[in-house]
Design a protein around this motif. Structure first.
Motif, mmCIF file in Angstrom:
data_model
loop_
_atom_site.group_PDB
_atom_site.id
_atom_site.type_symbol
_atom_site.label_atom_id
_atom_site.label_comp_id
_atom_site.label_asym_id
_atom_site.label_seq_id
_atom_site.Cartn_x
_atom_site.Cartn_y
_atom_site.Cartn_z
ATOM 1 N N GLU A 65 0.847 -1.208 0.000
ATOM 2 C CA GLU A 65 0.000 0.000 0.000
ATOM 3 C C GLU A 65 0.877 1.251 0.000
ATOM 4 N N ILE A 66 0.627 2.122 -0.987
ATOM 5 C CA ILE A 66 1.327 3.398 -1.054
ATOM 6 C C ILE A 66 0.310 4.489 -0.672
ATOM 7 N N GLN A 67 0.702 5.363 0.229
ATOM 8 C CA GLN A 67 -0.171 6.506 0.544
ATOM 9 C C GLN A 67 0.552 7.795 0.181
ATOM 10 N N TYR A 68 -0.213 8.765 -0.302
ATOM 11 C CA TYR A 68 0.386 10.045 -0.712
ATOM 12 C C TYR A 68 -0.593 11.174 -0.439
ATOM 13 N N LYS A 69 -0.042 12.360 -0.227
ATOM 14 C CA LYS A 69 -0.872 13.569 -0.131
ATOM 15 C C LYS A 69 0.020 14.758 -0.457
ATOM 16 N N SER A 70 -0.586 15.824 -0.985
ATOM 17 C CA SER A 70 0.198 17.032 -1.217
ATOM 18 C C SER A 70 0.096 17.885 0.039
ATOM 19 N N MET A 71 0.862 18.935 0.054
ATOM 20 C CA MET A 71 0.870 19.759 1.278
ATOM 21 C C MET A 71 -0.442 20.496 1.464
ATOM 22 N N CYS A 95 5.515 -4.613 -5.090
ATOM 23 C CA CYS A 95 5.895 -3.254 -4.702
ATOM 24 C C CYS A 95 6.295 -2.476 -5.958
ATOM 25 N N ASN A 96 5.295 -2.221 -6.768
ATOM 26 C CA ASN A 96 5.460 -1.451 -8.002
ATOM 27 C C ASN A 96 4.095 -0.834 -8.278
ATOM 28 N N VAL A 97 3.864 0.323 -7.689
ATOM 29 C CA VAL A 97 2.522 0.923 -7.689
ATOM 30 C C VAL A 97 2.577 2.291 -8.371
ATOM 31 N N THR A 98 1.723 2.486 -9.357
ATOM 32 C CA THR A 98 1.700 3.748 -10.095
ATOM 33 C C THR A 98 0.470 4.557 -9.697
ATOM 34 N N THR A 99 0.722 5.814 -9.447
ATOM 35 C CA THR A 99 -0.362 6.727 -9.089
ATOM 36 C C THR A 99 -0.353 7.864 -10.089
ATOM 37 N N ASP A 100 -1.532 8.194 -10.637
ATOM 38 C CA ASP A 100 -1.538 9.291 -11.617
ATOM 39 C C ASP A 100 -2.431 10.428 -11.142
ATOM 40 N N GLY A 101 -2.475 11.449 -11.976
ATOM 41 C CA GLY A 101 -3.290 12.611 -11.621
ATOM 42 C C GLY A 101 -2.604 13.507 -10.612
ATOM 43 N N LEU A 102 -1.250 13.442 -10.552
ATOM 44 C CA LEU A 102 -0.530 14.307 -9.609
ATOM 45 C C LEU A 102 -0.064 15.571 -10.330
ATOM 46 N N ASP A 103 0.239 16.596 -9.570
ATOM 47 C CA ASP A 103 0.750 17.850 -10.119
ATOM 48 C C ASP A 103 2.222 17.933 -9.747
ATOM 49 N N GLU A 155 4.385 19.994 -9.897
ATOM 50 C CA GLU A 155 4.879 21.229 -9.270
ATOM 51 C C GLU A 155 4.694 21.180 -7.750
ATOM 52 N N LYS A 156 3.664 20.482 -7.343
ATOM 53 C CA LYS A 156 3.368 20.448 -5.900
ATOM 54 C C LYS A 156 4.359 19.547 -5.164
ATOM 55 N N CYS A 157 4.463 19.792 -3.887
ATOM 56 C CA CYS A 157 5.303 18.918 -3.048
ATOM 57 C C CYS A 157 4.410 17.852 -2.422
ATOM 58 N N TYR A 158 4.847 16.588 -2.531
ATOM 59 C CA TYR A 158 4.027 15.483 -2.026
ATOM 60 C C TYR A 158 4.757 14.711 -0.927
ATOM 61 N N PHE A 159 3.928 14.185 0.006
ATOM 62 C CA PHE A 159 4.424 13.244 1.029
ATOM 63 C C PHE A 159 4.073 11.834 0.543
ATOM 64 N N PHE A 160 5.000 10.896 0.734
ATOM 65 C CA PHE A 160 4.717 9.492 0.387
ATOM 66 C C PHE A 160 5.107 8.594 1.559
ATOM 67 N N ARG A 161 4.328 7.530 1.753
ATOM 68 C CA ARG A 161 4.712 6.504 2.712
ATOM 69 C C ARG A 161 4.173 5.181 2.209
ATOM 70 N N ALA A 162 4.671 4.055 2.742
ATOM 71 C CA ALA A 162 4.260 2.736 2.248
ATOM 72 C C ALA A 162 4.200 1.752 3.401
ATOM 73 N N ARG A 163 3.365 0.732 3.235
ATOM 74 C CA ARG A 163 3.335 -0.363 4.195
ATOM 75 C C ARG A 163 2.908 -1.630 3.477
#
Lengths: 127, 209
Positions: free
Chosen positions: B127-133, B146-154, B156-164
């Motif tokens: 599981e990958i979790q992400y959020k922008s600031m 452990c090969n997960v693609t997430t789309d629809g990100l910007d 330019e923004k700064c993102y936090f990522f974590r995984a479990r």
């Protein structure tokens, strides 16, 4: 029958798609870990041998598993994915689509199904 | 029966990544006696007493066992006079995978692929979790490797990522534990950041002379 030549990947998928829910439904919320002494199986063929025996061969106090939905799914998976496996003759009308007037699920049967759940889980972890 | 005693003992079993199995109990209801733990793994020839007890207020409160592979653990817990509990279960039923390490990030336009090394056993969910600031809630994406693609990100923004890592219930049952979260990683414009700080538009103090 020697289950060595079966397509384990396809059987595992059939387990995850059909058999797993049917087993859980049969247990009706009772956890398989509430029953002690799970049966060990070493490798996929060994697991399938023990799954077939418990599913299709009556034991004292539990004679009716072969008609359950998970048994029909198991029979279909083994017949399709194991070359030369002739499968069990399950009369379609016997197979319980809807559990109308259901025989009382004996605790002995729940114990047998708890064994099956643990064996299928083990099979899916190693295949 | 055993279930009642299991409750009384507040038994807990955790299989740390198939490396160490921790069995703990609460002996306070047994007048603080030293309970004895005997066990046998399916690959052991004989039973043995715990060689690595956990103590609480100088009484035995658990045992740490070395686990080698996916097998059945049988154990019994006794006080001086009575056998209190016997139990046999697959140690995989209480698995807590180790948390993902060395996350790798690959940006392509507005998508990011997060990878890490797969654990050596199967039927897990990464599981990958992400959020922008600007987000308050984490978004989740899962994969069987452990090969997960997430789309629809910007980008330019700064993102936090974590995984479990979690286990598939159809393969491990309902009593496992998710791994701890990995460290949080920060990413912006395809590059690693130390943090996702807001850039202050105006300095705090303006000196008017």
């Amino acid at each position: 029958y020697n289950f060595t030549d079966c397509d384990f990947e396809k059987i595992r998928k059939k387990y995850q798609e059909v058999i797993y829910q049917a087993l859980e439904k049969y247990m009706n919320g009772i956890k398989s870990t509430e029953f002690n002494n799970p049966i060990y199986c070493e490798d996929p063929p060994d697991c399938l041998t023990k799954i077939e025996r418990i599913t299709f061969y009556p034991t004292h106090g539990c004679t009716s598993l072969a008609k359950e939905i998970f048994a029909v799914g198991t029979n279909a998976a083994l017949t399709l994915q194991c070359p030369g496996y002739s499968g069990m003759q399950i009369n379609n009308t016997q197979a319980k689509k809807k559990r109308k007037k259901r025989e009382v699920t004996t605790n002995k049967c729940r114990k047998q199904v708890a064994y099956l759940i643990e064996l299928w889980r083990r099979f899916s972890r190693i295949s | 029966g055993d279930w009642a005693l299991e409750g009384a003992l507040q038994l807990q079993i955790i299989n740390f990544n198939f490396e160490v199995v921790q069995v703990t109990w609460n002996a306070s209801k047994f007048s603080g006696t030293n309970l004895t733990f005997l066990y046998k793994l399916s690959s052991d020839k004989t039973s043995s007493q715990c060689s690595n007890y956990i103590f609480q207020q100088s009484h035995t409160a658990g045992c740490l066992l070395e686990a080698k592979k996916d097998e059945i653990l049988c154990f019994s817990i006794k006080n001086e006079t009575h056998l209190l509990l016997t139990k046999c279960q697959w140690i995989s039923a209480y698995l807590k995978p180790s948390s993902p390490k060395d996350l790798n990030f690959q940006w392509h336009q507005e998508a990011i692929t997060v990878t890490c090394s797969d654990l050596p056993y199967k039927r897990l969910l990464y599981e990958i979790q992400y959020k922008s600031m600007f987000d308050t809630e984490w978004q989740s994406k899962e994969g069987e490797t452990c090969n997960v693609t997430t789309d629809g990100l910007d980008a330019e923004k700064c993102y936090f990522f974590r995984a479990r890592v979690k286990t598939m219930e159809s393969s491990y049952g309902p009593d496992t534990y998710p791994s701890d979260w990995s460290e949080v990683t920060h990413q912006q414009r395809g590059e690693l950041r130390d943090s996702c700080q807001e850039r202050k538009l105006f300095p705090k103090f303006i000196l008017i002379s």
